[in-house]
Design an enzyme around this catalytic site. Structure first.
Site, mmCIF file in Angstrom:
data_model
loop_
_atom_site.group_PDB
_atom_site.id
_atom_site.type_symbol
_atom_site.label_atom_id
_atom_site.label_comp_id
_atom_site.label_asym_id
_atom_site.label_seq_id
_atom_site.Cartn_x
_atom_site.Cartn_y
_atom_site.Cartn_z
ATOM 1 N N TYR A 88 0.899 -1.354 -0.035
ATOM 2 C CA TYR A 88 0.087 -0.024 0.131
ATOM 3 C C TYR A 88 0.768 1.098 -0.033
ATOM 4 O O TYR A 88 0.551 2.341 -0.332
ATOM 5 C CB TYR A 88 -1.185 -0.015 1.247
ATOM 6 N N ASN A 158 -6.730 4.116 -3.763
ATOM 7 C CA ASN A 158 -7.376 3.022 -2.897
ATOM 8 C C ASN A 158 -8.448 3.511 -2.059
ATOM 9 O O ASN A 158 -8.347 4.313 -1.297
ATOM 10 C CB ASN A 158 -6.398 2.479 -2.120
ATOM 11 N N GLU A 159 -9.858 3.340 -2.417
ATOM 12 C CA GLU A 159 -10.950 3.428 -1.491
ATOM 13 C C GLU A 159 -11.012 4.982 -1.312
ATOM 14 O O GLU A 159 -11.348 5.598 -0.244
ATOM 15 C CB GLU A 159 -10.900 2.869 -0.263
ATOM 16 N N ASP A 200 -16.152 -1.115 -1.401
ATOM 17 C CA ASP A 200 -17.661 -1.931 -1.650
ATOM 18 C C ASP A 200 -18.665 -0.965 -0.984
ATOM 19 O O ASP A 200 -19.091 -1.334 -0.042
ATOM 20 C CB ASP A 200 -17.364 -3.340 -1.122
ATOM 21 N N ARG A 205 -21.154 1.192 -6.304
ATOM 22 C CA ARG A 205 -19.988 0.182 -6.905
ATOM 23 C C ARG A 205 -20.145 0.301 -8.360
ATOM 24 O O ARG A 205 -19.091 0.103 -8.985
ATOM 25 C CB ARG A 205 -20.071 -0.900 -6.174
ATOM 26 N N GLU A 261 -8.587 -6.890 -2.165
ATOM 27 C CA GLU A 261 -8.810 -7.313 -0.644
ATOM 28 C C GLU A 261 -10.018 -8.432 -0.510
ATOM 29 O O GLU A 261 -11.199 -7.923 -1.100
ATOM 30 C CB GLU A 261 -9.119 -5.984 0.391
ATOM 31 N N TYR A 294 -6.678 -10.194 2.463
ATOM 32 C CA TYR A 294 -6.335 -9.282 3.479
ATOM 33 C C TYR A 294 -6.201 -9.984 4.845
ATOM 34 O O TYR A 294 -7.149 -10.289 5.276
ATOM 35 C CB TYR A 294 -7.263 -8.085 3.365
#
Ligand SMILES: *[C@@H]1O[C@H](CO)[C@@H](O)[C@H](O)[C@H]1NC(C)=O
Ligand SMILES: *[C@@H]1O[C@H](CO)[C@@H](O)[C@H](O)[C@H]1NC(C)=O
Ligand SMILES: *[C@@H]1O[C@H](CO)[C@@H](O)[C@H](O)[C@H]1NC(C)=O
Ligand SMILES: *[C@@H]1O[C@H](CO)[C@@H](O)[C@H](O)[C@H]1NC(C)=O
Ligand SMILES: *[C@@H]1O[C@H](CO)[C@@H](O)[C@H](O)[C@H]1NC(C)=O
Ligand SMILES: *[C@@H]1O[C@H](CO)[C@@H](O)[C@H](O)[C@H]1NC(C)=O
Ligand SMILES: *[C@@H]1O[C@H](CO)[C@@H](O)[C@H](O)[C@H]1NC(C)=O
Ligand SMILES: *[C@@H]1O[C@H](CO)[C@@H](O)[C@H](O)[C@H]1NC(C)=O
Ligand SMILES: *[C@@H]1O[C@H](CO)[C@@H](O)[C@H](O)[C@H]1NC(C)=O
Length: 470
Positions: A88, A158-159, A200, A205, A261, A294
Site C-alpha cells: 500500500y 485506494n478507496e 465496496d 459500486r 482485498e 487481506y
C-alpha cells in the site's frame, strides 16, 4: 554412449533454462481483453495473493526496503503458495532492489499503490490535493519501480470513494490515472497497468466501475479494476455471499477485475477461506482474475495470517494454514477461463447530485508537472512529504482556495487522505485498539461507510494516519 550423448545435449539445452530459473526478471504479465496473461507462456494469469504492509499505517514502514524482513516473509509467501503481493505504501527514496530480487526469485509479482498518507488525493479538498508536488511524488514512485518486470501494476488510488458523499473525488483520481499512463509512455517505460482499488459501497459500486473505465480517451481509463470485497463470510456460498450478483454486475466489463482485498473476518474462530473454491472456478473466471487476501501480518484489526515475532521470525496462525490448504487444493480453471476480448469500455455515468458527483470533464494536469515528462520526476521525496494542502503552489491554480493552515486542520480533524480499508465492511473491524471501539460501533450502521465517526481529539491524528492504509 547414447545416454551420455543425450545428457550432454540436455545440459547444453539446460543452460539457458537454468539461467532463466534464476534470472533477474520474471515474464511480464500482460493484459488482453479482460484477463491477465503470462507474456512468455501465453497462459492466463490468476492473482493468488496476499496484501502486505506489516505495521499497517499506524506504524508505517516500507516493507520492500528491508532485506532482512523481506527474507523472512518471501520464504513464507512461497510456503503459502502466493504469486502476487500488494503493497500500500512505499518510500520512493529507498532502495528496493534486494526485496524485488527476492520476490522475483520466488516468482512473485507486486501490485503497488503509489500514494502515501500525506501525498494523496484528499476527500475533503480533492482539487487542492491534485497538484504538481503530489504528481512529482507519484511519478518518482513510478520511476523507482518501473524497471522491475515483476511489477504487475500500479494502483493510482485506494478507496478514495468510501461513502455516498465522496464520489466527487473520482474526477481527480481519474486525472491521476491519466497522468500516470501518459508519464509511463513519455518516459519510455514498459506499459505497466494502472488501476484503481475500490471500496465496496453499494450505492456507487457500479457507477465507480463504469466511471473509471469510460470515455474515449484511452489514457484516462484504468487498465485493471480491484474491488475490496468482504462479502463472503465463513461457510458462505456463491449465491449467499453476493458473488453471483457481482458476476452479473460486471459481466460486460472490458478490463481485468480482481479482488484487491478479500477475507471477511466476522466469523467465530479462524477464517475457512472457502471462497477460494469459487474465485478460481469457471463460474467466476470469465470476469474475475483471482484476488488478494487481506492481510499478511496480524495487526490490531485482527486480519492477519501470521503474527510477527521479530525481524527473522513469524508465527503462522490458523488462518494461514486454512488459506494454504485452500490455495494448494484449488487449481486455476483450465484453458483461458472464458475471458472476453469483445467487451467495449463502459459508458460514462452522468453527474447526479447526491449519487454520482464526478465530472466527466477531467481537470487539466497542473502545468508545472509537465516538466517531469521530459526529464523524469527528479529526486524522490519519501514518505514525509505532505502535498494535500499545496494547491497554492500549483501554477495553474493561483486563486488560493483556502489558506494552507485552514485546510490542514480540516483535513486532519476529519481524517482525510486517500484511504484504504475504511470501506464499509472492513471498517467494521479495522483500526487500532484505540479507535476500534468507535469505528466498529458505528460501522454496523454505516453499511455504506457514509457515517463518520466522532473521535476524541487526541485520537484524531492517529485516525488521520491510520485511515490511510489498513
Ligand atoms: C541466484 O543468483 C544469485 C547471484 O548469482 C545467488 O546469490 C542466488 O542464490 C541465486 N538464487 C537462486 C534461487 O538460485
Ligand atoms: C507484453 O507487454 C510488453 C510491454 O508492453 C510488450 O513489450 C510485449 O510485447 C508484450 N508481450 C506480449 C506477448 O504481448
Ligand atoms: C514500528 O516499526 C519499527 C520497525 O519495524 C519497530 O522497530 C517498532 O517497534 C514498531 N513500533 C510499534 C509501536 O509497533
Ligand atoms: C451484457 O451484454 C449483453 C450482450 O450485449 C447484454 O444482453 C446484457 O444485458 C449485458 N449485461 C449487462 C449487465 O450490462
Ligand atoms: C491479532 O492481533 C490482535 C491485536 O493485537 C490480537 O487481539 C489477536 O489475538 C491476534 N490474533 C491472533 C490470531 O493471534
Ligand atoms: C525471534 O523469535 C523467535 C520465536 O519467538 C525466537 O525463537 C528467536 O530467538 C527470536 N530471534 C531474535 C533475534 O530475537
Ligand atoms: C465539470 O468540469 C468543467 C471543467 O472544469 C466545468 O466547467 C463544469 O462546470 C463541471 N461540471 C460540474 C457539474 O461540476
Ligand atoms: C497564495 O498563497 C501563496 C502562499 O501562501 C502566497 O505566496 C501568494 O501570494 C498567494 N496568492 C494570492 C493570489 O493570494
Ligand atoms: C460525508 O458525510 C459524513 C456524514 O454526514 C461526514 O461526516 C463527512 O465529513 C462527509 N465527508 C465529506 C468528504 O464531506
Amino acid at each position: 554412449m547414447r545416454l551420455g550423448y543425450t545428457l550432454a545435449s540436455l545440459s547444453w539445452l539446460a543452460l539457458p533454462f537454468a539461467k532463466a530459473a534464476n534470472s533477474t526478471s520474471l515474464p511480464t504479465i500482460n493484459i488482453t481483453g479482460n484477463a491477465f496473461f503470462n507474456s512468455e507462456t501465453g497462459e492466463r494469469f490468476y492473482i493468488r495473493g496476499v496484501d502486505y504492509q506489516p505495521g499497517g499505517s499506524s506504524n508505517l514502514s516500507d516493507p520492500l526496503a528491508d532485506a532482512t524482513t523481506c527474507k523472512r516473509d518471501v520464504a513464507v509467501f512461497k510456503d503459502l503458495g502466493v504469486n502476487t503481493i500488494r503493497v500500500y505504501t512505499v518510500d520512493n527514496s529507498q532502495d528496493h532492489s534486494d526485496c524485488m530480487q527476492m520476490l522475483t526469485d520466488a516468482n512473485i509479482y507486486v501490485i503497488l499503490d503509489v500514494n502515501t498518507p500525506d501525498s494523496s488525493i484528499s476527500r475533503y479538498d480533492p482539487a487542492c490535493s491534485y497538484n504538481a508536488d503530489y504528481l512529482q511524488n507519484v511519478f518518482a514512485t513510478v520511476d523507482a519501480f518501473a524497471s522491475y518486470d515483476n511489477v504487475l501494476g500500479f494502483f493510482a488510488g485506494n478507496e478514495v470513494i468510501n461513502s455516498v458523499n465522496t464520489t466527487n473525488t473520482a474526477t481527480y483520481v481519474k486525472a491521476v490515472v491519466r497522468d500516470m499512463k501518459k508519464y509511463i509512455k513519455a518516459r519510455g517505460y514498459r506499459q505497466i497497468p494502472v488501476g484503481y482499488s475500490a471500496a465496496d459501497v453499494s450505492s456507487n459500486r457500479q457507477l465507480a466501475a463504469e466511471y473509471f473505465n469510460c470515455g474515449s480517451d484511452d489514457d484516462a481509463r484504468i487498465d485493471m479494476f480491484g474491488v475490496n470485497d468482504y462479502s463472503w463470510c465463513g461457510q458462505s456460498s456463491f449465491q449467499t455471499s453476493g458473488y453471483a450478483t457481482k458476476m452479473k454486475l460486471y459481466a460486460n466489463y472490458s478490463i481485468p477485475i480482481f479482488l484487491s482485498e478479500f477475507g471477511c473476518n466476522e466469523v467465530p474462530g479462524s477464517r475457512p477461506f472457502t471462497e477460494i473454491t469459487a474465485i478460481y472456478s469457471d463460474r467466476m473466471s470469465s470476469v474475475f482474475s483471482g484476488g488478494l487476501v487481506y492481510e499478511y501480518s496480524n495487526e490490531t484489526n485482527n486480519y492477519g495470517l501470521v503474527q510477527i515475532d521479530n525481524d527473522t521470525s513469524v508465527t503462522k496462525l490458523q488462518d494461514y494454514y486454512n488459506l494454504q490448504k485452500e490455495y494448494s487444493s484449488v487449481s486455476d480453471p483450465s484453458g483461458d477461463g472464458g475471458y472476453s476480448t469483445t467487451n467495449d469500455y463502459s459508458s460514462c455515468p452522468s453527474y447526479e447530485e447526491g449519487t454520482w458527483e464526478a465530472n466527466n470533464t477531467l481537470p487539466a494536469m497542473p502545468s508545472a508537472a509537465s516538466a517531469y515528462f521530459s526529464s523524469g520526476a527528479g529526486e524522490p521525496m519519501g514518505t514525509s512529504l505532505s502535498t494535500q494542502e499545496l494547491c497554492y503552489g500549483d501554477d495553474t491554480n493561483s486563486d488560493n482556495v483556502s489558506s494552507s493552515s485552514e485546510s490542514k486542520s480540516s483535513s486532519a480533524s476529519s481524517s482525510s487522505s486517500s484511504s484504504a480499508a475504511s470501506s464499509s465492511t472492513l471498517s467494521a473491524s479495522s483500526s487500532s485498539s484505540t479507535t476500534a471501539s468507535s469505528t466498529s460501533a458505528s460501522s454496523s450502521k454505516a453499511k455504506d461507510g457514509a457515517h463518520a465517526v466522532r473521535v476524541p481529539l487526541v485520537f484524531q491524528a492517529i485516525v488521520h494516519i491510520w485511515n490511510y492504509v489498513l
